[in-house]
Design a protein around this motif. Structure first.
Motif, PDB file in Angstrom:
ATOM      1  N   GLU A 559       0.691  -1.180  -0.067  1.00  0.00           N
ATOM      2  CA  GLU A 559       0.131  -0.055   0.032  1.00  0.00           C
ATOM      3  C   GLU A 559       0.738   1.211   0.031  1.00  0.00           C
ATOM      4  N   SER A 560       2.008   1.252   0.966  1.00  0.00           N
ATOM      5  CA  SER A 560       2.801   2.391   0.822  1.00  0.00           C
ATOM      6  C   SER A 560       3.697   2.750  -0.561  1.00  0.00           C
ATOM      7  N   PHE A 561       3.640   1.588  -1.424  1.00  0.00           N
ATOM      8  CA  PHE A 561       4.341   1.617  -2.457  1.00  0.00           C
ATOM      9  C   PHE A 561       3.389   2.374  -3.609  1.00  0.00           C
ATOM     10  N   PHE A 562       2.254   1.875  -3.539  1.00  0.00           N
ATOM     11  CA  PHE A 562       1.423   2.374  -4.570  1.00  0.00           C
ATOM     12  C   PHE A 562       0.579   3.948  -4.215  1.00  0.00           C
ATOM     13  N   HIS A 563       0.206   4.075  -2.964  1.00  0.00           N
ATOM     14  CA  HIS A 563      -0.705   5.124  -2.595  1.00  0.00           C
ATOM     15  C   HIS A 563       0.173   6.278  -2.021  1.00  0.00           C
ATOM     16  N   THR A 564      -0.116   7.293  -2.499  1.00  0.00           N
ATOM     17  CA  THR A 564       0.634   8.737  -2.101  1.00  0.00           C
ATOM     18  C   THR A 564       0.457   8.905  -0.550  1.00  0.00           C
TER      19      THR A 564
END
Length: 714
Positions: A559-564
């Motif tokens: 999730e931290s990789f995809f969502h700002t």
């Protein structure tokens, strides 16, 4: 200062030596099967012990090979595999004393040689201890496999794997220090380094262009580019044109990047058994990613070999990815011919940390030195920086040049705008990664709205210079490995498969099939992709920190990789509105309000406009995730949040920073459990390097006069 760094690194090496030498690999106690000499097809490897299932009857032997016992808590193991363990009828698994069995997936076959493979062991068996079992249940052709371990000194093997990467970091740092000192200006160390970084980018692009002309020309230009700055700096020091204070001042600015590179390589690749032959280990450390970080190395090797391979990798053309990091690699490629993969990983990791140079300048908006160092340390341990500094696709390098472009357009008080620096920085940002386009457009639009008529002249001059620098790359795309428009069609028209369609044809075809409602729905999905996790990320971080569930940790990293917004963790964008409202409510003196509100507003507006551009122009709904856009906007947003919380409520600032640091260490650093001896070395080295990085953050802020944005009225 440098002595402290060297002491820290040497102590880390001693930890490796001590930890690696104090454990016995359970694979060396393997039972079952036959010795490797049973197969005439398997070359003898004196430094390896193991067992194989190629016995009497050759492929027809059926049975199992079982390792010694791994102690409870071991979560990661490395094996040497041979044969065909991925074929039907072969299985590899971890088995607990109670008989619980968890399969370990092998996707490829080493065939008739030994290959090292690493496996993460699920909690179902790691909590109780386990053995590794290789089961051979087939008598068909190629129905055999084996496992073993190296008998070489593990400490020596670890140092041998680590030092080429450390060499790459040190070479990059020393070269940029020398180049910055060679700049014909008498400015502050920050100004020297910023100008040196722009010149460095031009040098790397020049190296690339020389290799395109010929291998011989490339080799000559690479050697000259590497040695001339070092020679000039050395002669200037001998002739007393440079003082020790000059050298120390420049190194002080670059020191956090060096320590961050060492820290990331340590937590990402320990115990350094990876040999740099494949791309997968850095890319899959925390979350399974593609081979994008390895493409500049493949591009550089292709140019150095003197022949065009099209497609270069899979269905990717060399013209699909900008060349700047390939030029950096080509400049030092021949320094370690036998360890080019490891050397590339080291120099590329260091290159991503250069984003800290403009970030450090922007952080001078925080006048308190201690808070500024804490903010820099927090940004170093952010989700975006940690993962992408190891993954090494050149997006953080691009962000460094994007932020220099931003600072040239919106300089600090009493500093003129600099169209020349802006033009060079914009070109280098695009030559690093095409995603920079979103940030450059957002920054330019805000500058146009802010300065109006004055902006037009500057943007035109900067744009013309940028286009002139970028022109050779366009020529390469069109003339040498055409068409070079795949990513444009991918992002702006949703055309992902490779096709011969022209850019305008793809855009016309894609938008001709859209209705207004479909277009609007896709834009809303993009906005949702950006803002996802704003409310849930802090709670999920706490769950992962205190829960210790590997699946929850993996989901959190994803999730931290995809969502700002999710990637901000405890420095949530939701803090901005109350912090800004509180700042206004306090009714500070007018000049203080202006001194903090103007740059804060400019940074927030730039990031917001960039995100809106991504949401609008990225064709596919839900595709506006972090890695599709510009990393510069993400780090600028997080910097703005830190700035707002520091100005509005200092306890909140320190609490958010501390929570983010704890989350980073728990989720990205202390997430592995090795064998007992290795674990002690890993944890000790991690804490040592984290402490050294924090110290480097304080050292880099030592001289408060060396600032770009600092306001003495604060």
């Amino acid at each position: 200062m440098l002595a402290r760094v060297l002491v820290a690194l040497l102590f880390a090496c001693f930890l490796i030596l001590g930890g690696c030498s104090s454990y016995v690999d359970p694979v060396l106690q393997t039972e079952g099967g036959c010795p490797p000499s049973s197969s005439s097809f398997l070359p003898a490897t004196p430094s390896l012990e193991g067992r194989i299932s190629y016995c009497e009857g050759g492929d027809g032997w059926i049975g199992s090979i079982t390792s010694g016992f791994y102690p409870a808590g071991t979560q990661r193991v490395e094996l040497m595999l041979t044969g065909y363990p991925a074929n039907p009828g072969m299985s590899l698994s971890a088995i607990s004393p109670e008989g619980r069995e968890v399969p370990l997936t092998t996707f490829s076959n080493p065939a008739e040689h030994w290959e090292r493979r690493a496996f993460d062991i699920p909690p179902a068996v790691s909590l109780t201890g386990f053995r590794i079992r290789l089961q051979d249940q087939t008598s068909s052709t190629f129905g055999w496999a084996g496992m073993g371990a190296s008998t070489s000194n593990p400490a020596i093997a670890s140092v041998a794997g680590a030092w080429p990467m450390l060499f790459g970091v040190i070479v990059g740092n020393v070269w940029l220090v020398a180049l910055s000192l060679a700049m014909p200006i008498r400015g502050t160390p920050s100004q020297r380094v910023m100008l040196g970084l722009l010149v460095a980018g031009c040098v790397w692009f020049m190296v690339f262009c020389a290799y395109v002309v010929s291998v011989q020309a490339g080799a000559i230009v690479s050697l000259a580019a590497l040695l001339l700055p070092l020679s000039f700096a050395l002669m200037s020091r001998i002739n007393h044109k440079l003082s020790a204070a000059d050298v120390t001042g420049v190194q002080r600015i670059l020191l956090p990047g060096v320590l961050l590179a060492c820290f990331v390589l340590w937590i990402g690749l320990f115990p350094f058994h990876w040999q740099g032959h494949e791309w997968d280990e850095p890319a899959k450390r925390w979350f399974p990613l593609a081979m994008d970080g390895w493409l500049p190395l493949m591009f550089g090797d292709m140019l150095a070999d003197g022949h065009l391979v099209s497609p270069m990798a899979g269905d990717w053309l060399s013209s699909d990815r900008p060349p700047l990091q390939a030029g950096l690699y080509l400049m030092i490629r021949e320094l370690l011919p036998g360890s080019r993969g490891l050397l590339y990983q080291g120099i590329a990791t260091w290159a991503q940390t250069l984003v800290l140079v403009p970030l450090g300048c922007l952080l001078t908006l925080i006048s308190d030195r201690r808070s500024r160092a804490i903010a820099l340390f927090t940004l170093c341990l952010s989700a975006l920086v940690l993962l992408n500094t190891l993954m090494v696709w050149p997006k953080l390098l691009s962000a460094a040049f994007c932020l220099i472009y931003y600072m040239a357009l919106f300089p600090g008080r009493a500093t003129p705008t600099r169209w020349g620096q802006a033009g060079v920085a914009a070109a280098l940002a695009l030559l690093s990664h095409g995603g920079a386009l979103f940030f450059l457009a957002g920054t330019s639009l805000l500058h146009l709205a802010w300065y109006r008529r004055r902006s037009v002249s500057m943007l035109l001059r900067a744009g013309a210079l940028s286009a002139l620098i970028y022109l050779p790359w366009i020529a390469y795309q069109r003339l040498i490995d055409p068409p070079g428009n795949r990513l444009i069609k991918w992002h702006f028209a949703g055309k992902i498969p490779v096709s011969d369609e022209g850019t305008m044809q793809a855009l016309t075809s894609a938008y001709g099939q859209l209705t207004p409602s479909t277009w609007l729905l896709a834009r809303l999905e993009n906005v949702k992709e950006i803002t996802a996790g704003a409310f849930t990320a802090p709670y999920q971080a706490l769950q992962v920190i205190f829960g210790g569930d590997p699946s929850a940790r993996s989901h959190f990293v994803e999730e931290s990789f995809f969502h700002t917004f999710h990637a901000m963790w405890f420095t949530s964008p939701l803090l901005l509105l109350p912090c800004i409202a509180l700042m206004i409510w306090r009714k500070q003196r007018q000049q203080q309000l202006e001194s903090i509100h103007k740059p804060l507003f400019q940074a927030l507006a730039t990031a917001t406009i960039t995100f809106l551009i991504c949401a609008i122009v990225l064709f596919q709904g839900g595709s506006a995730n972090i890695h599709q856009g510009s990393y510069a906007a993400v780090v600028l947003l997080q910097l703005s949040i830190l700035l707002a919380t520091w100005k509005a409520m200092r306890p909140l600032f320190h609490a958010a920073c501390a929570a983010n640091v704890i989350a980073a260490l728990s989720i990205y650093a202390l997430d592995r459990t090795f064998l007992p001896g290795l674990q002690l070395a890993y944890v000790g080295g991690t804490l040592l390097l984290a402490g050294a990085l924090l110290a480097a953050s304080f050292i880099s802020t030592r001289n408060e006069d060396d600032t770009v944005y600092h306001d003495r009225q604060e």
